[in-house]
Design an enzyme around this catalytic site. Structure first.
Site, PDB file in Angstrom:
ATOM      1  N   CYS A  81       7.616   5.635  -0.774  1.00  0.00           N
ATOM      2  CA  CYS A  81       6.917   4.398  -0.997  1.00  0.00           C
ATOM      3  C   CYS A  81       5.826   3.965   0.022  1.00  0.00           C
ATOM      4  O   CYS A  81       4.832   3.594  -0.182  1.00  0.00           O
ATOM      5  CB  CYS A  81       7.556   3.363  -1.790  1.00  0.00           C
ATOM      6  N   ASP A 102       1.460  -1.713  -6.393  1.00  0.00           N
ATOM      7  CA  ASP A 102       3.058  -0.996  -6.101  1.00  0.00           C
ATOM      8  C   ASP A 102       3.042   0.330  -6.322  1.00  0.00           C
ATOM      9  O   ASP A 102       2.681   0.965  -7.495  1.00  0.00           O
ATOM     10  CB  ASP A 102       3.640  -1.838  -7.303  1.00  0.00           C
ATOM     11  N   HIS A 113       5.687   2.153  -6.836  1.00  0.00           N
ATOM     12  CA  HIS A 113       6.979   2.664  -7.372  1.00  0.00           C
ATOM     13  C   HIS A 113       6.958   2.906  -9.022  1.00  0.00           C
ATOM     14  O   HIS A 113       7.489   2.407 -10.005  1.00  0.00           O
ATOM     15  CB  HIS A 113       8.190   1.620  -7.453  1.00  0.00           C
TER      16      HIS A 113
END
Length: 460
Positions: free
Chosen positions: A139, A341, A343
């Site tokens: 990430c 984000d 993820h």
């Protein structure tokens, strides 16, 4: 969407944006329940996505393979996602302000134009035998890619450039995107970043912190001749103006070799404008400032200065997040940070037969996520881009006005190189037998790089 036939059946999935590792469908990866219902917040529960699923007739049925076949057919209904509050406050996104009440569509368009890099799977194994997915560990690398991509957008297309779905984009945009594809021959791929991280003391598949990513980008940029960025990573919370000018101010070719300059080169352009061959040119600057803004949590005294950085025209946002979760912060509303984000796990995308890249999965069309700034892990890295020397001079003035006015300064800006530091030597590409992104085919070639690591996200 209709059923795929007798071997298929219709599942109704209540879809949510999920920050859990593996994305919203992580719970479905290992088994095939008769029905799947994911917990959803608020009004999102009303959004039902119907998905045809083919069921295999034996025990080898794998949910992952089925999901991968249909994952790009999911429809995201942004109207059902969490909305911005009804407020007269300004929203700041990478140096641009938006009045939320009257410019909401413009704001969302500005956010969706940012390149969005997420976990991917089914790319070629890193190093030939390593992982073929970065889900669960990549990430911060993806956030670093997003910050660098924003710098390249500003460099070639400008901050005001905007992206529209299904619209033909400039060739520079496609070339930027190809720099980040998950292939070992792309200069900023997950392969290159992970293997360069070995020189920073990080094994392939290990979590990175903000400073490690900054050091990796600095070293990879040395092999990127097209973008030709000067990457400066500050140390000891101090930005040294003299060192940056030394790195970015480059002299064109001498008058003796001027006639040999190819058309379109910097020297040829200077000559065509009648400028002196000795007039220094400016190498576009990517400035990264790793910081530690507290011990276990961010110190509130830094909040205002941190937010001011997102207002600067040179802003590239910030790398940071929480333990286990790295985010790319692009702006703020009040005391909430706005972030992209990484993820979400998507399938590897490669160039098509015509040489272009299908970019639909590289832009986030959902409403952006937000978090309270006090929940931020204290290890962060600020990013700034200065295309010209005047941009850097302007940034220095803003820092002196808005950052250095605080009693407890977030970082220092000094004119001269500190006398107790080692001499500053601008980074240069090591002498190797290959060039460009092909340089890092094995970790044995990383020995020339020094280990530089500090200000990492707290241990997990």
């Amino acid at each position: 969407m209709e059923s795929t036939g007798s071997s298929g059946r219709l599942w109704e999935l209540q879809f949510e944006r999920s920050s859990r590792r593996g994305g919203a469908f992580a719970a479905l990866a290992d088994s095939a329940p008769s029905s799947a219902e994911l917990q959803v917040p608020g009004s999102l529960a009303a959004a039902v996505v119907k998905w045809p699923v083919e069921l295999a007739q034996d025990d080898s049925w794998r949910m992952e393979s089925v999901l991968s076949k249909y994952e790009n057919q999911i429809t995201i209904f942004t109207d059902y996602l969490e909305e911005f509050p009804d407020t007269d406050e300004l929203v700041w996104i990478l140096g641009k302000q938006h009045l939320l009440k009257t410019e909401k569509s413009k704001l969302l368009s500005d956010i969706s134009a940012r390149l969005w890099f997420t976990y991917r799977r089914k790319f070629s194994p890193i190093g030939g035998t390593g992982p073929s997915s970065d889900a669960g560990w990549g990430c911060m690398l993806r956030c670093g890619q997003m910050m660098l991509a924003q710098a390249l957008i500003c460099r070639h297309l400008g901050r005001d450039w905007n992206w529209e779905k299904q619209k033909e984009q400039p060739k520079e945009y496609q070339r930027i995107l190809q720099c980040f594809l998950d292939r070992k021959d792309c200069c900023y791929s997950i392969h290159q970043m992970a293997q360069m991280g070995v020189g920073e003391g990080k094994s392939i598949g290990e979590w990175f912190g903000p400073n490690t990513v900054a050091q990796v980008l600095k070293k990879l940029a040395l092999f990127d001749e097209w973008n030709s960025l000067a990457v400066y990573v500050s140390m000891d919370n101090t930005v040294v103006i003299e060192d940056i000018k030394k790195m970015c101010c480059i002299l064109p070719l001498s008058a003796d070799t001027a006639g040999e300059s190819p058309p379109g080169s910097l020297n040829a352009l200077n000559q065509s404008k009648g400028t002196s061959a000795c007039w220094p040119a400016w190498k576009p600057l990517l400035l990264i400032v790793p910081l530690r803004l507290g011990i276990n949590q961010i110190n509130p005294v830094y909040v205002d200065a941190f937010k001011e950085c997102f207002k600067m025209p040179q802003s590239l946002g910030a790398l940071g997040g929480k333990p286990n979760n790295a985010y790319y912060f692009i702006g703020f509303l009040g005391d909430e940070l706005i972030f992209l984000d990484p993820h979400t796990t998507q399938t590897f995308v490669d160039t098509e037969e015509n040489g272009t890249v299908d970019d639909q999965t590289f832009h986030c069309l959902q409403s952006p996520q937000r978090m309270n700034i006090l929940n931020l892990d204290p290890s962060v890295a600020l990013g700034f881009f200065c295309k010209e020397e005047k941009d850097f001079d302007s940034w220095c003035s803003l820092v002196q006005k808005e950052i250095l006015k605080e009693n407890l300064r977030m970082f220092e800006l000094v004119q001269k190189h500190p006398s107790h530091w080692p001499p500053f030597v601008p980074p240069a590409k090591p002498e190797v037998t290959t060039t460009g992104a092909e340089f890092i085919d094995s970790t044995e070639q990383l020995e020339e790089f020094d280990l530089e690591e500090d200000f990492e996200i707290l241990s997990i």
